[in-house]
Design a protein around this motif. Structure first.
Motif, PDB file in Angstrom:
ATOM      1  N   ALA A 189       8.824  12.648 -15.669  1.00  0.00           N
ATOM      2  CA  ALA A 189       8.221  11.383 -16.049  1.00  0.00           C
ATOM      3  C   ALA A 189       9.291  10.274 -16.282  1.00  0.00           C
ATOM      4  O   ALA A 189       8.780   9.004 -15.827  1.00  0.00           O
ATOM      5  CB  ALA A 189       7.920  11.838 -17.644  1.00  0.00           C
ATOM      6  N   PHE A 190      10.628  10.390 -16.200  1.00  0.00           N
ATOM      7  CA  PHE A 190      11.779   9.326 -16.351  1.00  0.00           C
ATOM      8  C   PHE A 190      11.581   8.886 -14.833  1.00  0.00           C
ATOM      9  O   PHE A 190      11.794   7.473 -14.783  1.00  0.00           O
ATOM     10  CB  PHE A 190      13.006  10.048 -16.454  1.00  0.00           C
ATOM     11  N   ASP A 191      11.564   9.580 -13.877  1.00  0.00           N
ATOM     12  CA  ASP A 191      11.729   9.209 -12.398  1.00  0.00           C
ATOM     13  C   ASP A 191      10.309   8.420 -12.133  1.00  0.00           C
ATOM     14  O   ASP A 191      10.427   7.206 -11.437  1.00  0.00           O
ATOM     15  CB  ASP A 191      11.652  10.244 -11.491  1.00  0.00           C
ATOM     16  N   LEU A 192       9.136   8.913 -12.620  1.00  0.00           N
ATOM     17  CA  LEU A 192       7.855   8.174 -12.291  1.00  0.00           C
ATOM     18  C   LEU A 192       7.932   6.776 -13.129  1.00  0.00           C
ATOM     19  O   LEU A 192       7.596   5.539 -12.410  1.00  0.00           O
ATOM     20  CB  LEU A 192       6.689   9.065 -12.612  1.00  0.00           C
ATOM     21  N   GLU A 193       8.501   6.541 -14.289  1.00  0.00           N
ATOM     22  CA  GLU A 193       8.459   5.230 -14.957  1.00  0.00           C
ATOM     23  C   GLU A 193       9.302   4.249 -14.236  1.00  0.00           C
ATOM     24  O   GLU A 193       8.932   3.378 -14.232  1.00  0.00           O
ATOM     25  CB  GLU A 193       8.947   5.661 -16.462  1.00  0.00           C
ATOM     26  N   ARG A 194      10.373   4.995 -13.880  1.00  0.00           N
ATOM     27  CA  ARG A 194      11.393   3.844 -13.051  1.00  0.00           C
ATOM     28  C   ARG A 194      11.002   3.447 -11.874  1.00  0.00           C
ATOM     29  O   ARG A 194      11.125   2.242 -11.311  1.00  0.00           O
ATOM     30  CB  ARG A 194      12.649   4.727 -12.721  1.00  0.00           C
ATOM     31  N   LYS A 196       0.821  -1.200   0.175  1.00  0.00           N
ATOM     32  CA  LYS A 196      -0.155   0.067   0.246  1.00  0.00           C
ATOM     33  C   LYS A 196       0.898   1.267   0.098  1.00  0.00           C
ATOM     34  O   LYS A 196       0.517   2.258  -0.611  1.00  0.00           O
ATOM     35  CB  LYS A 196      -0.945   0.072   1.312  1.00  0.00           C
ATOM     36  N   ASN A 197       1.996   1.180   0.745  1.00  0.00           N
ATOM     37  CA  ASN A 197       2.833   2.323   0.677  1.00  0.00           C
ATOM     38  C   ASN A 197       3.460   2.548  -0.522  1.00  0.00           C
ATOM     39  O   ASN A 197       3.500   3.961  -0.917  1.00  0.00           O
ATOM     40  CB  ASN A 197       3.929   2.176   1.851  1.00  0.00           C
ATOM     41  N   ARG A 198       3.966   1.557  -1.235  1.00  0.00           N
ATOM     42  CA  ARG A 198       4.442   1.467  -2.755  1.00  0.00           C
ATOM     43  C   ARG A 198       3.589   2.200  -3.598  1.00  0.00           C
ATOM     44  O   ARG A 198       3.877   3.082  -4.423  1.00  0.00           O
ATOM     45  CB  ARG A 198       5.225   0.518  -2.872  1.00  0.00           C
ATOM     46  N   ILE A 199       2.495   1.759  -3.596  1.00  0.00           N
ATOM     47  CA  ILE A 199       1.361   2.362  -4.752  1.00  0.00           C
ATOM     48  C   ILE A 199       0.817   3.550  -4.178  1.00  0.00           C
ATOM     49  O   ILE A 199       0.809   4.554  -5.448  1.00  0.00           O
ATOM     50  CB  ILE A 199       0.255   1.312  -4.744  1.00  0.00           C
ATOM     51  N   ASN A 200       0.800   3.950  -3.123  1.00  0.00           N
ATOM     52  CA  ASN A 200       0.456   5.235  -2.699  1.00  0.00           C
ATOM     53  C   ASN A 200       1.391   6.309  -3.019  1.00  0.00           C
ATOM     54  O   ASN A 200       1.239   7.425  -3.424  1.00  0.00           O
ATOM     55  CB  ASN A 200       0.249   5.419  -1.055  1.00  0.00           C
ATOM     56  N   ASN A 201       3.050   5.940  -2.794  1.00  0.00           N
ATOM     57  CA  ASN A 201       3.834   6.673  -3.438  1.00  0.00           C
ATOM     58  C   ASN A 201       4.013   7.048  -4.893  1.00  0.00           C
ATOM     59  O   ASN A 201       4.170   7.972  -5.433  1.00  0.00           O
ATOM     60  CB  ASN A 201       5.254   6.159  -3.143  1.00  0.00           C
ATOM     61  N   VAL A 202       3.684   6.011  -5.650  1.00  0.00           N
ATOM     62  CA  VAL A 202       3.355   6.050  -7.096  1.00  0.00           C
ATOM     63  C   VAL A 202       2.313   7.267  -7.254  1.00  0.00           C
ATOM     64  O   VAL A 202       2.366   8.151  -8.078  1.00  0.00           O
ATOM     65  CB  VAL A 202       2.893   4.664  -7.545  1.00  0.00           C
ATOM     66  N   LYS A 203       1.110   6.918  -6.525  1.00  0.00           N
ATOM     67  CA  LYS A 203      -0.018   8.010  -6.984  1.00  0.00           C
ATOM     68  C   LYS A 203       0.432   9.332  -6.450  1.00  0.00           C
ATOM     69  O   LYS A 203       0.198  10.239  -7.137  1.00  0.00           O
ATOM     70  CB  LYS A 203      -1.051   7.551  -5.857  1.00  0.00           C
ATOM     71  N   GLU A 243       3.510  10.758  -6.594  1.00  0.00           N
ATOM     72  CA  GLU A 243       4.306  11.171  -7.640  1.00  0.00           C
ATOM     73  C   GLU A 243       3.682  11.516  -8.768  1.00  0.00           C
ATOM     74  O   GLU A 243       4.072  12.539  -9.456  1.00  0.00           O
ATOM     75  CB  GLU A 243       5.472  10.299  -7.880  1.00  0.00           C
ATOM     76  N   ALA A 244       2.726  10.582  -9.355  1.00  0.00           N
ATOM     77  CA  ALA A 244       1.932  10.934 -10.498  1.00  0.00           C
ATOM     78  C   ALA A 244       1.155  12.491 -10.147  1.00  0.00           C
ATOM     79  O   ALA A 244       1.133  13.178 -11.019  1.00  0.00           O
ATOM     80  CB  ALA A 244       0.918  10.018 -10.511  1.00  0.00           C
ATOM     81  N   GLU A 245       0.422  12.579  -8.970  1.00  0.00           N
ATOM     82  CA  GLU A 245      -0.410  13.956  -8.551  1.00  0.00           C
ATOM     83  C   GLU A 245       0.572  14.897  -8.709  1.00  0.00           C
ATOM     84  O   GLU A 245       0.455  15.977  -9.246  1.00  0.00           O
ATOM     85  CB  GLU A 245      -0.961  13.706  -7.213  1.00  0.00           C
ATOM     86  N   LYS A 246       1.814  14.804  -7.955  1.00  0.00           N
ATOM     87  CA  LYS A 246       2.759  16.006  -8.103  1.00  0.00           C
ATOM     88  C   LYS A 246       3.224  16.423  -9.447  1.00  0.00           C
ATOM     89  O   LYS A 246       3.316  17.452  -9.907  1.00  0.00           O
ATOM     90  CB  LYS A 246       4.154  15.619  -7.704  1.00  0.00           C
ATOM     91  N   MET A 247       3.355  15.486 -10.371  1.00  0.00           N
ATOM     92  CA  MET A 247       3.822  15.530 -11.502  1.00  0.00           C
ATOM     93  C   MET A 247       2.522  16.212 -12.271  1.00  0.00           C
ATOM     94  O   MET A 247       2.804  17.197 -13.217  1.00  0.00           O
ATOM     95  CB  MET A 247       3.921  14.398 -12.582  1.00  0.00           C
ATOM     96  N   GLY A 248       1.352  15.693 -12.182  1.00  0.00           N
ATOM     97  CA  GLY A 248       0.226  16.150 -12.870  1.00  0.00           C
ATOM     98  C   GLY A 248       0.031  17.676 -12.207  1.00  0.00           C
ATOM     99  O   GLY A 248      -0.337  18.427 -13.329  1.00  0.00           O
ATOM    100  N   GLN A 249       0.043  18.051 -11.276  1.00  0.00           N
ATOM    101  CA  GLN A 249      -0.035  19.573 -10.803  1.00  0.00           C
ATOM    102  C   GLN A 249       1.120  20.516 -11.176  1.00  0.00           C
ATOM    103  O   GLN A 249       0.805  21.549 -11.750  1.00  0.00           O
ATOM    104  CB  GLN A 249       0.078  19.665  -9.350  1.00  0.00           C
TER     105      GLN A 249
END
Length: 221
Positions: free
Chosen positions: A61-66, A11-18, A20-26
């Motif tokens: 985007a690169f960091d999020l993909e990784r 849960k922590n890992r998937i929340n971290n992905v979310k 990071e995605a939200e930060k990038m979107g903003q």
């Protein structure tokens, strides 16, 4: 008690992905918002910031993909979680491209700052820019919140943007014949409108990916 730890880690890992995605979107939405302010009020500092932010978005985007690839390798998600992680990689690619399109708008805005543009034409261009900003927000948060209804709305929103582009193209063409001295500068308005249209297309693509992620069905064209 130990059996809870793997699930908590997941849960922590998937929340971290979310997160990071939200930060990038903003970051993407803010960069686009700053770019379109340049259409009516050019500021060299803001233009430079937009260009620099587009590079930061590329790196994000690169960091999020990784991070997503590492998540798949470590956690081996299945079903909906796997679809979300895989879709996040695709969405980050769209957001990266949007960042560079915003930089393109910033680069061109300096070329129209001293050009006399008819009020109706500038009003339509600004309305198109604001409408695309709205689509960006809808597309991204539809994905993040897995909102199927909002994702489906984007196709109709894109039709509105296409109509605005056609109107702007017609007005620019008419203006070119009336103001032949500023033809080169006026053509830049078409390029800006085209970049906005492409950003809207990316927002639609994010919506389409959301639909597929949630339904496993190919979205209607």
């Amino acid at each position: 008690m130990d059996k809870e730890y793997p699930r908590i880690s997941f849960k922590n890992r998937i929340n971290n992905v979310k997160d990071e995605a939200e930060k990038m979107g903003q970051m993407v939405m803010e960069t686009h918002r700053n770019a379109i302010t340049l259409l009516n009020d050019y500021d060299e500092k803001i233009a430079d910031e937009v260009v620099e932010k587009s590079k930061e978005i590329d790196q994000a985007a690169f960091d999020l993909e990784r991070r997503c690839i590492k998540f798949i390798a470590v956690e081996q998600p299945v079903a909906g979680d796997l679809m979300f992680i895989e879709s996040t990689i695709r969405v980050s690619s769209h957001m990266k491209r949007i960042g560079y399109l915003a930089a393109n708008i910033a680069d061109l805005s300096v070329l129209i700052k001293d050009v006399s543009v008819p009020d109706k034409l500038m009003e339509d261009l600004q309305y198109m820019a604001d409408y695309v900003q709205m689509m960006l927000s809808k597309g991204f948060y539809a994905f993040l919140n897995q909102n199927l209804d909002t994702a489906k709305e984007l196709r109709n929103d894109d039709d509105k943007v296409d109509d605005l582009f056609d109107s702007i193209l017609e007005q620019v063409t008419d203006n070119m014949f009336e103001d032949k001295e500023n033809i080169n500068q006026t053509i830049n308005l078409i390029f800006i409108a085209r970049f906005l249209e492409r950003i809207a297309d990316r927002a639609v693509d994010i919506g389409r990916r959301t639909i597929f992620m949630m339904t496993f069905k190919k979205p209607k064209n």
